[in-house]
Enzyme design. Structure first.
Site, PDB file in Angstrom:
ATOM      1  N   SER A  13       0.871  -1.180   0.000  1.00  0.00           N
ATOM      2  CA  SER A  13       0.000   0.000   0.000  1.00  0.00           C
ATOM      3  C   SER A  13       0.911   1.234   0.000  1.00  0.00           C
ATOM      4  CB  SER A  13      -0.905  -0.005   1.222  1.00  0.00           C
ATOM      5  OG  SER A  13      -0.122   0.058   2.384  1.00  0.00           O
ATOM      6  N   LEU A  15       1.583   3.149  -2.508  1.00  0.00           N
ATOM      7  CA  LEU A  15       2.382   3.204  -3.735  1.00  0.00           C
ATOM      8  C   LEU A  15       2.188   4.491  -4.522  1.00  0.00           C
ATOM      9  CD1 LEU A  15       1.988  -0.207  -5.576  1.00  0.00           C
ATOM     10  CD2 LEU A  15       4.093   0.875  -4.829  1.00  0.00           C
ATOM     11  N   GLY A  16       1.142   5.221  -4.162  1.00  0.00           N
ATOM     12  CA  GLY A  16       0.829   6.408  -4.957  1.00  0.00           C
ATOM     13  C   GLY A  16      -0.207   6.111  -6.027  1.00  0.00           C
ATOM     14  N   ILE A 149      -8.204  -9.363   2.451  1.00  0.00           N
ATOM     15  CA  ILE A 149      -9.566  -9.873   2.640  1.00  0.00           C
ATOM     16  C   ILE A 149     -10.564  -8.736   2.440  1.00  0.00           C
ATOM     17  CG2 ILE A 149     -11.187 -10.807   4.347  1.00  0.00           C
ATOM     18  CD1 ILE A 149      -8.866 -12.341   5.572  1.00  0.00           C
ATOM     19  N   THR A 192       5.377  -8.106  -8.919  1.00  0.00           N
ATOM     20  CA  THR A 192       4.320  -7.703  -9.855  1.00  0.00           C
ATOM     21  C   THR A 192       3.639  -8.937 -10.438  1.00  0.00           C
ATOM     22  OG1 THR A 192       5.516  -5.684 -10.393  1.00  0.00           O
ATOM     23  CG2 THR A 192       3.863  -6.406 -11.996  1.00  0.00           C
ATOM     24  N   GLN A 193       4.452  -9.910 -10.839  1.00  0.00           N
ATOM     25  CA  GLN A 193       3.882 -11.138 -11.400  1.00  0.00           C
ATOM     26  C   GLN A 193       2.924 -11.798 -10.414  1.00  0.00           C
ATOM     27  OE1 GLN A 193       6.851 -13.885 -12.982  1.00  0.00           O
ATOM     28  NE2 GLN A 193       8.249 -12.191 -13.338  1.00  0.00           N
ATOM     29  N   CYS A 378      -7.948  26.852  12.289  1.00  0.00           N
ATOM     30  CA  CYS A 378      -8.904  26.144  13.139  1.00  0.00           C
ATOM     31  C   CYS A 378      -8.456  26.102  14.603  1.00  0.00           C
ATOM     32  CB  CYS A 378      -9.196  24.760  12.567  1.00  0.00           C
ATOM     33  SG  CYS A 378     -10.787  24.152  13.141  1.00  0.00           S
ATOM     34  N   HIS A 503     -10.652  25.957   7.306  1.00  0.00           N
ATOM     35  CA  HIS A 503      -9.416  25.365   6.786  1.00  0.00           C
ATOM     36  C   HIS A 503      -9.189  25.816   5.341  1.00  0.00           C
ATOM     37  CE1 HIS A 503      -8.670  22.254   9.920  1.00  0.00           C
ATOM     38  NE2 HIS A 503      -9.956  22.435  10.146  1.00  0.00           N
ATOM     39  N   GLU A 505      -6.717  25.430   3.517  1.00  0.00           N
ATOM     40  CA  GLU A 505      -5.880  24.505   2.736  1.00  0.00           C
ATOM     41  C   GLU A 505      -6.705  23.562   1.861  1.00  0.00           C
ATOM     42  OE1 GLU A 505      -6.429  24.397   5.955  1.00  0.00           O
ATOM     43  OE2 GLU A 505      -6.223  22.415   6.852  1.00  0.00           O
TER      44      GLU A 505
HETATM   45  N1  GLN Z   1     -10.534  20.982  18.289  1.00  0.00           N
HETATM   46  C1  GLN Z   1     -11.094  22.166  17.732  1.00  0.00           C
HETATM   47  C2  GLN Z   1     -12.597  22.085  17.580  1.00  0.00           C
HETATM   48  O1  GLN Z   1     -13.153  21.022  17.599  1.00  0.00           O
HETATM   49  C3  GLN Z   1     -10.425  22.502  16.424  1.00  0.00           C
HETATM   50  C4  GLN Z   1     -10.719  21.516  15.351  1.00  0.00           C
HETATM   51  C5  GLN Z   1      -9.764  21.611  14.190  1.00  0.00           C
HETATM   52  O2  GLN Z   1      -8.694  22.190  14.308  1.00  0.00           O
HETATM   53  N2  GLN Z   1     -10.112  21.019  13.076  1.00  0.00           N
HETATM   54  O3  GLN Z   1     -13.252  23.089  17.427  1.00  0.00           O
END
Ligand code: GLN
Length: 531
Positions: A13, A15-16, A149, A192-193, A378, A503, A505
Site C-alpha cells: 500500500s 504506492l501512490g 480480505i 508484480t507477477q 482552526c 481550513h 488549505e
Molecule cells: N478541536 C477544535 C474544535 O473542535 C479545532 C478543530 C480543528 O482544528 N479542526 O473546534
C-alpha cells in the site's frame, strides 16, 4: 453512458495509486472529457472522520461536509473540481445501506449475502455517482492491496461491472511496485507477477500495468512484465519517483498512457492542453526564494497528517518563485523547554485535545511578539485567541475543550453541539459563508466580501469575549452570516498575523493558491529577503 477506469494496487500500500489515478484523470480532462473519480476504502469506518491522522493521514473535508480519505484531496487538486461525500465509498457505508434495507424488508424472503447484495450495492453506488455527475469517464480507485480480505467484495463488484458494461467500457489498470535489489541493481518483476496472478485468480485481467519504481522501468523489465502478466508491451507504463507529484501526469503523458486507455475504451484521442500545468510544474521546481516555515503540530512524524497544508504551500510558492522548507516543530517539545527554531514564518494547524496545546500557544506568542508571519488554522485560530486573551488582555482563559472549568472560557462549544453524543460526522462541517470586513488584511487577500470556506470544528470564540478582545486590538475581519461566529482574526502592527476558524488549505489548488497561504508565503519571503 459513462465508461470506467478501475485502478487497483499490488505488492504494497502507499504506492501512490491515488496520484496515478488523479494524473490519468487530469490528462483525460485536459482532452475535454468530463471526468469524475471515486475512491473506495475497504475499511469498516463509515467515513474517515473518526480516524487518527497518525494512522491514515489527514482527514480531508469536502464542500458538502464529507470527511473523507486524503486521496479525494488529490483528485480535487488534480481535476480542479469539487467532489461530494458519495465519491468516497467505504465498507462501512455499503454495509450500513444493505443492513438498513434488510431491516426495512427490501430483501424480504431472501438470504442477504455478500454476492449479490453487497456487490450490487457497490455497483449501484459506482454507477449512481458516474451518472449523477454526467461523467464521460469515471475513475474508480480501490484502496488497499489486491489479496487483502477487505477488498474482495469490491474487486468482485468491479469484475461484475466489466462483465455487465462490456470490455470496451471498463478498463483495469494495476499499479505495482518494482523494487531494485541493491546488491544486484536489477529491477525485480516477481512481486508484480505475483500480484497480477492474484488479480487474475479473482477474474480480473489487467489491461495495463503501471510499475512504480525509484527509476524509469527498463525495456527489459517492461518486456518481462508484459510476458508474465499477459499485457501488451505498450501497456506497461513506468511511474518513477518524481521530484513533485504534479509532475506525474507529465511523465505518464509522455509514455502515451491516455492513447492506450482511450483506444481500449473505444474513445477518440485528442490533443491535451497541458501548457499551464507544465508552466506550473516548472515554476514549482525552480522556485528560487528559499524560506523556512515552522509547522507546529503533534503528528509531525507523518507528513501525510498535514498533506493539504503542504500542498497549499506548493500552490502559493509556484506563484511567488518560492521554495518552502518545512521545519517540523513538535508542540510538546516547546512545552519541555525547547526553543522555537529560527524560521521565516510560523503555522499552527488544526488539531484536537490537550496534548501539545500549550506548546502551540507558546509558538503563537513567539510569532506575535517577534513579528514573524503567522497563520493559524482552526485549532490554531482558537489558540491564537487564547494566547491574546492571556497575554494581552490578561485573562486566565482557555478553551473548554482543553480545560472545561477554566475561569474564562474564551473558546467554547458551539451551541448546536450541546447534547451531541455521537462523534462521527457531527462537527460543524463543510463550506460555510464568511463575511469579510472591507479595509482589512483578509479583504486585501480575498478581494471579496463573501467567501465560502470549509470547516471542521466543535468549538468557537465565545461571543461574550469578542468586545473585550476587540477593545484590546484584536480584529475579527471575517464573521459568519449570523455575525456571532468569529471566522478570521488579524492584527495590525504586525507584518502578517492572521488566523481562520476554517481550513483554507482544503480549497487550495494548483494555479489557484488559497489567499491566506499566498499572503503567508509572500510575507515570509519579505521577512527573509526584504521588500
Ligand atoms: N478541536 C477544535 C474544535 O473542535 C479545532 C478543530 C480543528 O482544528 N479542526 O473546534
Amino acid at each position: 453512458m459513462p465508461k470506467y477506469i478501475v485502478v487497483t494496487g499490488g505488492v504494497l500500500s502507499g504506492l501512490g495509486k491515488g496520484i496515478v489515478s488523479s494524473s490519468i484523470g487530469l490528462l483525460l480532462k485536459r482532452r475535454g472529457y468530463k471526468i469524475t473519480a471515486i475512491k473506495i476504502d475497504p475499511y469498516l469506518n463509515c467515513d474517515a472522520g473518526t480516524m487518527n491522522p497518525f494512522q491514515h493521514g489527514e482527514v480531508f473535508v469536502l464542500e458538502d461536509g464529507g470527511e473523507v480519505d486524503l486521496d479525494l484531496g488529490n483528485y480535487e487538486r488534480f481535476l480542479d473540481m469539487n467532489l461530494s461525500r458519495d465519491n468516497n465509498i467505504t465498507t462501512g457505508k455499503v454495509y450500513k445501506n444493505v443492513i438498513e434495507k434488510e431491516r426495512r424488508g427490501d430483501y424480504l424472503g431472501k438470504t442477504v449475502q455478500i454476492v449479490p447484495h453487497i456487490t450490487d450495492e457497490i455497483k449501484n453506488w459506482i454507477r449512481g455517482v458516474a451518472e449523477k455527475e454526467g461523467a464521460d469517464i469515471c475513475i474508480v480507485e480501490i484502496g488497499g492491496t489486491v489479496g487483502d480480505i477487505e477488498s474482495m467484495p469490491f474487486l468482485e463488484a468491479v469484475r461484475q461491472l466489466r462483465l455487465e458494461e462490456g470490455g470496451e467500457n471498463v478498463v483495469f489498470i494495476h499499479t505495482t511496485l518494482v523494487p531494485i535489489l541493491k546488491v544486484v541493481g536489477e529491477q525485480k518483476t516477481k512481486p508484480t507477477q505475483h500480484s497480477v496472478k492474484e488479480l487474475r485468480a479473482i477474474g480480473i485481467d489487467p489491461d495495463a500495468i503501471v510499475g512504480r519504481c525509484i527509476e524509469p522501468l527498463k525495456e527489459e523489465t517492461k518486456r518481462k512484465i508484459s510476458l508474465f502478466c499477459n499485457v501488451p508491451y505498450e501497456a506497461v507504463f513506468s511511474s518513477p519517483d518524481a521530484e513533485c507529484i504534479y509532475e506525474v501526469p507529465l511523465i505518464l503523458e509522455e509514455q502515451g498512457i491516455c492513447k492506450y486507455i482511450l483506444k481500449k475504451l473505444n474513445l477518440s484521442d485528442r490533443e491535451a492542453n497541458l501548457k499551464d500545468w507544465k508552466d506550473f510544474v516548472n515554476r514549482l521546481k525552480n522556485g528560487k526564494k528559499k524560506i523556512d516555515i515552522g509547522l507546529v503540530g503533534k503528528y509531525t512524524a507523518l507528513g501525510d497528517s498535514y498533506l493539504s497544508i503542504l500542498e497549499a504551500f506548493r500552490h502559493a510558492s509556484a506563484e511567488l518563485d518560492a521554495k518552502v522548507n518545512v521545519v517540523w516543530v513538535e508542540a510538546e517539545e516547546l512545552e519541555e523547554g525547547k526553543k522555537m527554531p529560527d524560521v521565516d514564518a510560523v503555522l499552527v494547524p488544526g488539531g484536537f485535545g490537550e496534548r501539545g496545546a500549550e506548546g502551540k500557544i507558546m509558538a503563537i506568542k513567539y510569532a506575535r511578539e517577534n513579528k514573524i508571519p503567522f497563520l493559524g488554522i482552526c485549532f490554531g485560530f482558537q489558540l491564537a485567541v487564547v494566547e491574546y486573551g492571556r497575554n494581552v488582555v490578561g485573562l486566565n482563559c482557555h478553551s473548554t475543550e482543553i480545560k472545561p472549568d477554566t475561569e474564562h472560557p474564551i473558546i467554547t462549544i458551539l451551541p448546536e453541539q450541546y447534547g451531541i453524543k455521537e462523534l462521527g460526522g457531527t462537527m460543524r462541517l463543510g463550506a460555510q459563508p464568511v463575511i469579510i470586513k472591507e479595509g482589512t488584511l483578509a479583504f486585501k487577500l480575498y478581494k471579496q466580501k463573501k467567501i465560502y470556506e470549509r470547516h471542521r470544528h466543535r468549538y468557537e470564540v465565545n461571543p461574550e469575549y469578542v468586545d473585550t478582545l476587540e477593545k484590546h486590538g484584536l480584529i475579527f475581519s471575517g464573521v459568519a452570516e449570523d455575525k456571532i461566529r468569529m471566522e478570521i482574526l488579524e492584527l495590525q502592527e504586525h507584518p502578517y498575523f492572521i488566523a481562520s476558524q476554517f481550513h483554507p488549505e482544503f480549497k487550495s489548488r494548483p494555479l489557484k493558491p488559497a489567499p491566506l497561504f499566498y499572503g503567508f508565503i509572500e510575507s515570509a519571503i519579505k521577512k527573509r529577503y526584504g521588500e
